[in-house]
Enzyme design. Structure first.
Site, PDB file in Angstrom:
ATOM      1  N   ARG A  17      33.153  43.992  54.929  1.00 19.51           N
ATOM      2  CA  ARG A  17      33.170  42.831  54.025  1.00 19.51           C
ATOM      3  C   ARG A  17      32.661  41.587  54.755  1.00 19.51           C
ATOM      4  O   ARG A  17      32.825  41.460  55.969  1.00 19.51           O
ATOM      5  CB  ARG A  17      34.602  42.570  53.532  1.00 19.51           C
ATOM      6  CG  ARG A  17      35.305  43.767  52.948  1.00 19.51           C
ATOM      7  CD  ARG A  17      34.667  44.247  51.649  1.00 19.51           C
ATOM      8  NE  ARG A  17      34.621  43.221  50.630  1.00 19.51           N
ATOM      9  CZ  ARG A  17      35.641  42.932  49.805  1.00 19.51           C
ATOM     10  NH1 ARG A  17      36.765  43.597  49.903  1.00 19.51           N
ATOM     11  NH2 ARG A  17      35.513  41.997  48.894  1.00 19.51           N
ATOM     12  N   LYS A  32      48.206  44.933  44.529  1.00 14.01           N
ATOM     13  CA  LYS A  32      47.307  44.558  43.430  1.00 14.01           C
ATOM     14  C   LYS A  32      47.554  45.386  42.171  1.00 14.01           C
ATOM     15  O   LYS A  32      46.755  45.363  41.241  1.00 14.01           O
ATOM     16  CB  LYS A  32      45.850  44.755  43.882  1.00 14.01           C
ATOM     17  CG  LYS A  32      45.461  43.924  45.105  1.00 14.01           C
ATOM     18  CD  LYS A  32      44.003  44.207  45.467  1.00 14.01           C
ATOM     19  CE  LYS A  32      43.704  43.712  46.866  1.00 14.01           C
ATOM     20  NZ  LYS A  32      42.358  44.116  47.309  1.00 14.01           N
ATOM     21  N   PRO A  37      40.440  40.284  41.580  1.00 11.79           N
ATOM     22  CA  PRO A  37      41.867  39.912  41.533  1.00 11.79           C
ATOM     23  C   PRO A  37      42.642  40.445  42.745  1.00 11.79           C
ATOM     24  O   PRO A  37      42.618  41.639  43.025  1.00 11.79           O
ATOM     25  CB  PRO A  37      42.361  40.561  40.232  1.00 11.79           C
ATOM     26  CG  PRO A  37      41.137  40.754  39.411  1.00 11.79           C
ATOM     27  CD  PRO A  37      40.030  41.027  40.395  1.00 11.79           C
ATOM     28  N   GLU A  38      43.266  39.532  43.471  1.00 12.37           N
ATOM     29  CA  GLU A  38      44.116  39.901  44.604  1.00 12.37           C
ATOM     30  C   GLU A  38      45.565  39.612  44.206  1.00 12.37           C
ATOM     31  O   GLU A  38      45.834  39.272  43.053  1.00 12.37           O
ATOM     32  CB  GLU A  38      43.710  39.090  45.845  1.00 12.37           C
ATOM     33  CG  GLU A  38      42.240  39.286  46.234  1.00 12.37           C
ATOM     34  CD  GLU A  38      41.851  38.535  47.510  1.00 12.37           C
ATOM     35  OE1 GLU A  38      42.741  38.256  48.325  1.00 12.37           O
ATOM     36  OE2 GLU A  38      40.657  38.234  47.670  1.00 12.37           O
TER      37      GLU A  38
END
Ligand SMILES: [Zn+2]
Length: 263
Positions: free
Chosen positions: A250, A59, A2-3
């Protein structure tokens, strides 16, 4: 994971379902997600109170129970909220369930248990202590330029760094860079004013659109990188095969043709 758009969607869901009902109890099925508070303490301090309103920053979602008591929710990798009517069965992976006097419940569901639930007294103090940067949707253009100018490193890493700008994660960072036609490994210091303006606009546009679509990936525009991201995926703009590279720890996906790296 979830962003910002997902957490904003959870906020709106919570606001629409779970405010102003007396809390009858809190069931903790997995204390693993509790931070700095025991299951007993969590239930004791919330019992009889109501969730009055909520506030999202990056977030993090903060739910106010009174002027000096906030519930902080962070959704980790797989967290979400589910509101349950009387008789509805909670998901198997519900970790904490808030029970209301109306016989309805709010479940904090989190399969992988990287989520966090905490009680705090002061939202601003929490943000300062954690050194969390300004919310990605509240940053203005001049502030955005200042952030990019101040931090060294790849633009992708700056977008991901919650201390410089809060709310953007790996997926939306790739989308923002694609839309602005900036290679993810580009050093922020080499970006022109025009590049930064495009990145700023792309940030607003991507996050705003994702929220408007309630982050339903099936409804995202086909012109977005996100709907093509992955092995053998092709650029929706030029049809060339997308490339991936590790940046800032990432995996980044991008189109090497549309997002040229500065020489
Ligand atoms: Zn392309």
């Amino acid at each position: 994971m979830p962003e910002l758009p997902e957490v904003e969607t959870f906020k709106r869901y919570l606001d629409a379902t779970s405010l102003h009902q007396p809390i009858k109890g809190v069931d903790v099925r997995s204390a693993y997600v509790l931070k700095g508070v025991s299951a007993r303490e969590l239930a004791r301090r919330l019992k009889g109170r109501r969730f009055e309103n909520s506030h999202r920053h990056g977030k993090h979602l903060f739910v106010r129970a009174n002027s000096r008591l906030w519930l902080r929710l962070h959704f980790g990798m797989t967290g979400s909220l589910e509101y349950l009517n009387h008789g509805e069965v909670a998901p198997k992976t519900a970790r904490v369930i808030f029970r209301f006097a109306t016989n309805r419940r709010l479940a904090f569901d989190d399969q992988r248990k990287f989520g966090e639930i905490e009680l705090i007294e002061d939202v601003n103090e929490f943000l300062q202590t954690r050194e969390i940067g300004p919310d990605a949707l509240k940053v203005g253009l001049s502030q955005f330029k200042a952030i990019a100018g101040k931090h060294r490193g790849a633009m992708k890493a700056i977008l991901l760094n919650q201390r410089s700008i809060a709310g953007i994660g790996n997926l939306y960072a790739d989308e923002i860079l694609f839309r602005a036609r900036v290679h993810p490994a580009t050093q922020a210091a080499t970006l022109s004013n025009m590049d930064l303006r495009r990145l700023f606009c792309a940030t607003r546009c991507v996050l705003g659109k994702a929220i408007a679509l309630k982050t339903d990936f099936n409804r995202l525009p086909k012109s977005w990188l996100l709907t093509h991201r992955g092995k053998r995926g092709r650029c929706p703009r030029c049809c060339r095969v997308l490339k991936s590279q590790m940046i800032g720890g990432r995996t980044s996906w991008f189109c090497a043709h549309c997002q040229k790296r500065a020489p």
